[in-house]
Enzyme design. Structure first.
Site, short mmCIF file in Angstrom:
data_model
loop_
_atom_site.label_atom_id
_atom_site.label_comp_id
_atom_site.label_asym_id
_atom_site.label_seq_id
_atom_site.Cartn_x
_atom_site.Cartn_y
_atom_site.Cartn_z
N VAL A 77 -4.52 -2.21 -1.87
CA VAL A 77 -5.93 -2.58 -1.96
C VAL A 77 -6.76 -1.31 -2.06
CG1 VAL A 77 -7.88 -3.69 -0.78
CG2 VAL A 77 -5.60 -4.71 -0.66
N ALA A 118 -8.45 3.09 0.69
CA ALA A 118 -7.40 2.20 0.19
C ALA A 118 -6.37 1.97 1.29
CB ALA A 118 -6.71 2.83 -1.02
N LYS A 119 -5.48 1.07 1.08
CA LYS A 119 -4.32 0.90 1.96
C LYS A 119 -3.27 0.14 1.18
CE LYS A 119 -3.28 1.94 6.27
NZ LYS A 119 -3.76 3.08 7.08
N GLY A 120 -2.00 0.35 1.55
CA GLY A 120 -0.92 -0.37 0.91
C GLY A 120 0.01 -0.92 1.97
#
Ligand code: NAD
Length: 428
Positions: free
Chosen positions: A68, A113-115
């Site tokens: 995201v 962001a992050k994953g």
């Protein structure tokens, strides 16, 4: 057009929804325009990928991965990758949202962001984790890169994971691309000082807060929950500055010693190769207590550095510290936060207290782009400058708006992100 500030929290009953509540409080204080609020409460991009990979026994499994990108207004998106059975799109979105404010509050030229991959890496072999990681990297390759989005380690991922992502991207692009991730091993472009950076940031922000209160680290008593990367390094650096660390804990036990724990000895104890769980169990430098008892002991400063939601409405009333520095992400529930603020406890919020890690990640990215590597002393000095300067901004904002450091930190961050959107104009 709707009137200013008329929007209700979006996405209620979700982790992201909880985050939006803090955002709304700060946005109201800023009198943020309703259009800007609408934009800032939606992620820019949410990507879901299926990840087929081969188990050691030859079978194929298909896991789900996410990335995201909450905002890229101030620069490339930035945020870790988490491997955990509880990973969901909602959780990854909330974490990307927090990264946006964390990067902005310390004025890094990054978005957020992050994953994540929904998996239990403890049930996979190292070869299986490598294949899963490479497939994940290949699936998100179009959206990551030094100028697009820069992943880093998070829960259950580490420098080795970043090495695999960097290698997969470099192989696909036929191009050496160290700046695609941060938190890499030193030998392939990692930064000196990165491993200690989050704990160092906790120490620097505590020192800054105490200075404002006319106190010093030297002679302060401190309790720390969590003795992993953030907890143990914070303990070490605070101990070196003359604090008396009277309690530490991990998920298995707590240790209490009112005369001060020998922190180097505790670190040596958990680092011993024979101590497979890296646990404080059996450490003789104090009296064993329950893991969560550390939160409620008589001390000047409390550092929650384990997990989210540890300080709740149930235990907040028993907390005796006058200063809390949130080493962990989201350790205080919104209800507990309100109770503590009312009781006069100062909280250095997570997006500021633990921003040392992403700040040195920024230094790593800058070093990768320049192809020139700094000495550890330079890294630590620049980290101190960044955190002290932005701590002052947050402190002064809290004082002038008569609000908490948490709301002030969000205000500073939201104002910076909103300014970037305004300067760019909306491509609508
Ligand atoms: P880690 O895995 O190295 O350590 C976590 C520690 O917490 C371990 O000692 C574990 O035993 C302990 N723990 C777990 N459950 C506990 C419980 N119920 N009671 C007491 N202790 C418990 O993780 P870390 O990297 O130190 O991260 C800790 C927190 O800091 C997380 O919230 C993480 O998101 C946040 N954080 C980490 C970094 C970083 O650079 N490592 C940066 C920013 C934020």
């Amino acid at each position: 057009m709707p009137a200013k500030n008329d929007l209700q929290p979006l996405h209620e009953a979700s982790v992201f929804g909880e985050g939006i509540a803090y955002f709304n409080e700060a946005a109201a204080k800023l009198d943020l325009d309703a259009n800007m609020r609408r934009v800032l409460t939606h992620p820019s991009r949410q990507v879901i990928v299926s990840l087929p990979f081969q188990r050691d026994n030859g079978d194929f499994e298909v896991y789900t991965g996410y990335r995201v990108q909450y905002s890229t207004a101030r620069g490339p998106a930035k945020g870790g990758v988490r491997y955990h059975p509880g990973v969901t799109l909602d959780e990854v979105t909330a974490l990307a949202f927090w990264m946006t404010w964390k990067c902005a509050v310390v004025d890094l030229p990054f978005g957020g962001a992050k994953g994540g991959v929904t998996c239990d890496p403890t049930k996979l072999s190292i070869g299986e984790v490598e294949r899963l990681t490479r497939r994940y990297a290949a699936e998100i390759i179009e959206i990551i890169g030094p100028d697009k989005d820069v992943p880093a380690p998070d829960v259950n991922t580490n420098s080795q994971t970043m090495g695999w992502i960097m290698d997969t991207v470099s192989m696909h692009l036929r191009n050496h691309t160290p700046g695609v991730v941060t938190g890499k091993p030193l030998c392939i472009g990692g930064s000196r000082g990165r491993v200690e950076a989050t704990g160092r940031g906790v120490m620097i922000t505590i020192e800054a807060a105490l200075e404002k209160m006319g106190r010093t680290i030297k002679g302060s008593t401190i309790a720390i929950q969590g003795f992993g990367n953030v907890g143990s390094i914070s303990a070490k650096l605070l101990h070196e500055q003359g604090a008396k660390v009277i309690a530490i804990s991990d998920q298995f036990t707590g240790i209490h010693n009112k005369d001060g724990i020998d922190i180097p000895a505790a670190i040596e104890f958990v680092s011993n190769k024979k101590n497979k769980k890296r646990s404080l169990e059996g450490f003789t430098g104090g009296t064993p207590i329950g893991s969560n008892e550390v939160l409620e002991l008589a001390c000047d400063i409390l550092v929650p550095a384990a997990l989210e939601n540890q300080i709740t409405e149930e235990n907040a009333k028993r907390i005796k510290a006058h200063l809390i520095a949130e080493g962990a992400n989201g350790p205080t529930t919104a209800g507990a936060n309100a109770m503590l603020a009312q009781g006069g406890v100062t909280i250095i919020p997570d997006i500021l207290a633990n921003a040392g890690g992403v700040t040195v990640s920024y230094f790593e990215w800058a070093q990768n782009r320049a192809g020139y590597y700094w000495r550890e002393r330079e890294v630590n000095e620049r980290l101190r400058d960044v955190l002290r300067e932005n701590f002052d901004e947050v402190w002064n904002t809290a004082a002038s708006h008569k609000t908490t450091l948490r709301t002030a930190a969000y205000m500073v961050a939201i104002r910076r992100v909103a300014e970037a959107y305004e300067a760019r104009g909306f491509y609508a």
